[in-house]
Design a protein around this motif. Structure first.
Motif, short mmCIF file in Angstrom:
data_model
loop_
_atom_site.label_atom_id
_atom_site.label_comp_id
_atom_site.label_asym_id
_atom_site.label_seq_id
_atom_site.Cartn_x
_atom_site.Cartn_y
_atom_site.Cartn_z
N PHE A 4 0.82 -1.20 0.00
CA PHE A 4 0.00 0.00 0.00
C PHE A 4 0.86 1.26 0.00
O PHE A 4 1.95 1.31 0.58
CB PHE A 4 -0.94 0.00 1.19
CG PHE A 4 -2.08 -0.98 1.05
CD1 PHE A 4 -3.20 -0.66 0.30
CD2 PHE A 4 -2.01 -2.24 1.64
CE1 PHE A 4 -4.25 -1.57 0.15
CE2 PHE A 4 -3.04 -3.15 1.49
CZ PHE A 4 -4.16 -2.82 0.74
N CYS A 6 0.69 5.49 0.64
CA CYS A 6 -0.04 6.62 1.21
C CYS A 6 -0.28 7.66 0.10
O CYS A 6 0.66 8.08 -0.57
CB CYS A 6 0.78 7.23 2.34
SG CYS A 6 0.14 8.82 2.94
N GLN A 12 5.53 4.05 0.33
CA GLN A 12 5.06 2.68 0.15
C GLN A 12 5.44 1.85 1.36
O GLN A 12 6.53 1.98 1.93
CB GLN A 12 5.68 2.07 -1.11
CG GLN A 12 5.12 0.70 -1.46
CD GLN A 12 5.80 0.10 -2.68
OE1 GLN A 12 7.03 0.06 -2.73
NE2 GLN A 12 5.02 -0.35 -3.66
N PRO A 19 -4.35 -2.04 4.53
CA PRO A 19 -3.46 -0.88 4.68
C PRO A 19 -3.04 -0.67 6.12
O PRO A 19 -3.73 -1.11 7.06
CB PRO A 19 -4.32 0.29 4.19
CG PRO A 19 -5.45 -0.32 3.43
CD PRO A 19 -5.68 -1.67 4.03
N CYS A 23 -0.02 6.52 8.58
CA CYS A 23 1.27 6.73 7.93
C CYS A 23 2.13 7.59 8.85
O CYS A 23 1.86 8.79 9.01
CB CYS A 23 1.07 7.44 6.59
SG CYS A 23 2.62 7.91 5.78
N GLN A 38 -6.76 9.70 6.22
CA GLN A 38 -5.72 8.90 5.58
C GLN A 38 -6.34 8.02 4.50
O GLN A 38 -7.38 7.40 4.71
CB GLN A 38 -5.05 8.01 6.63
CG GLN A 38 -3.81 7.31 6.15
CD GLN A 38 -2.62 8.26 6.13
OE1 GLN A 38 -2.15 8.71 7.15
NE2 GLN A 38 -2.14 8.55 4.94
N TRP A 40 -5.31 5.37 0.86
CA TRP A 40 -4.25 4.51 0.33
C TRP A 40 -4.54 4.11 -1.10
O TRP A 40 -5.68 4.05 -1.54
CB TRP A 40 -4.13 3.24 1.19
CG TRP A 40 -3.91 3.54 2.63
CD1 TRP A 40 -4.89 3.72 3.58
CD2 TRP A 40 -2.67 3.74 3.28
NE1 TRP A 40 -4.31 4.01 4.80
CE2 TRP A 40 -2.94 4.03 4.64
CE3 TRP A 40 -1.33 3.69 2.86
CZ2 TRP A 40 -1.94 4.27 5.57
CZ3 TRP A 40 -0.33 3.93 3.79
CH2 TRP A 40 -0.64 4.22 5.13
#
Length: 268
Positions: A4, A6, A12, A19, A23, A38, A40
């Motif tokens: 996944f 962000c 990555q 996910p 992050c 957030q 993904w």
């Protein structure tokens, strides 16, 4: 399993069923989580909606940028040196067309990245071209997808090829790095990422956090200037297109920028 990515910063993560919960690059005060929250994507998803464009920046320097803009929106720069092509900084999208063009240009012999905001899908790039990734060890904690292809270095300088030197200036991140190419066009060039942020007035500036407008101290910027002083360069190219570039008199422009910055943050 997908790896996944962000969507806010392009970082990555290792392959996983779902996910990550967050992050860490974005929850750090130098970046941000969008108001929408957030989210993904994956490399496959990104390839379906985006593409890369190449542009000649200057002799021996080619930019690679994603359209439409993705994540932070930075560019990568391919430096075509006598010792091989060096990819300076990374962008998240690597697709077949990009790989084909780069192989036609001679491939990539090494990857070096200024700071963690641009690590993105660096492992994918490294595996595609069998190229080592040079990162400063002070930023080891920000590598979200560890891999043996990452080579950490320590100290203030590291040669990575004839006339090519990584210089750890710190500032924006503890391991904040610029790339100096001493022999470029007989004049020297500095690829600065946003460790030195090139601005439209053909100066540079400095920040701890750019999106959150948190400045660096005068003492930090003074030390950055001292570390850079031994290196001669005429041009300075940063991480973004359309925000100005310094084609000549780069050494003087940086010196004036340092003086201006320190004067303002010190109130003098």
């Amino acid at each position: 399993m997908p790896a996944f990515i962000c969507t806010a910063c392009g970082t990555q993560y290792p392959p996983s069923v779902s996910p990550p919960e967050a992050c860490p690059v974005c929850t750090d005060e130098r970046q941000f989580v969008p108001a929408s929250g957030q989210s993904w994507t994956t490399l496959e998803g990104l390839r379906a909606t985006h593409s890369n464009k190449f542009r000649r920046l200057a002799p021996g320097l080619m930019t690679i940028e994603t359209s439409p803009a993705f994540g932070i929106g930075q560019r990568a720069i391919l430096a075509s040196t006598p010792g091989g092509n060096v990819l300076w900084d990374c962008i998240a999208l690597l697709d077949d067309a990009t790989a084909d063009i780069l192989r036609g240009l001679g491939g990539v012999s090494a990857i070096a990245i200024s700071h963690p905001h641009y690590y993105t899908t660096m492992v994918e790039w490294s595996r595609a071209f069998n190229a080592p990734i040079h990162l400063h060890a002070a930023d080891r904690q920000w590598v979200m997808r560890p891999d043996p292809v990452v080579q950490f270095w320590e100290g203030d300088t590291k040669p990575i090829g004839p006339g090519l030197t990584l210089i750890r200036l710190g500032g924006h991140f503890d391991g904040g790095t610029v790339l100096h190419w001493a022999d470029w066009q007989g004049r020297g060039v500095l690829l600065s990422g946003d460790i030195l942020q090139v601005v439209p007035s053909r100066h540079v500036s400095f920040m701890y956090s750019y999106p959150n407008l948190v400045p660096l101290s005068a003492a930090t910027v003074r030390r950055m200037a001292e570390l850079l002083e031994p290196f001669a360069f005429d041009a300075v190219y940063g991480a973004f297109s359309g925000r100005g570039q310094i084609d000549t008199n780069g050494k003087q422009a940086v010196a004036k920028s340092v003086e201006r910055y320190i004067s303002h943050v010190s109130g003098t």
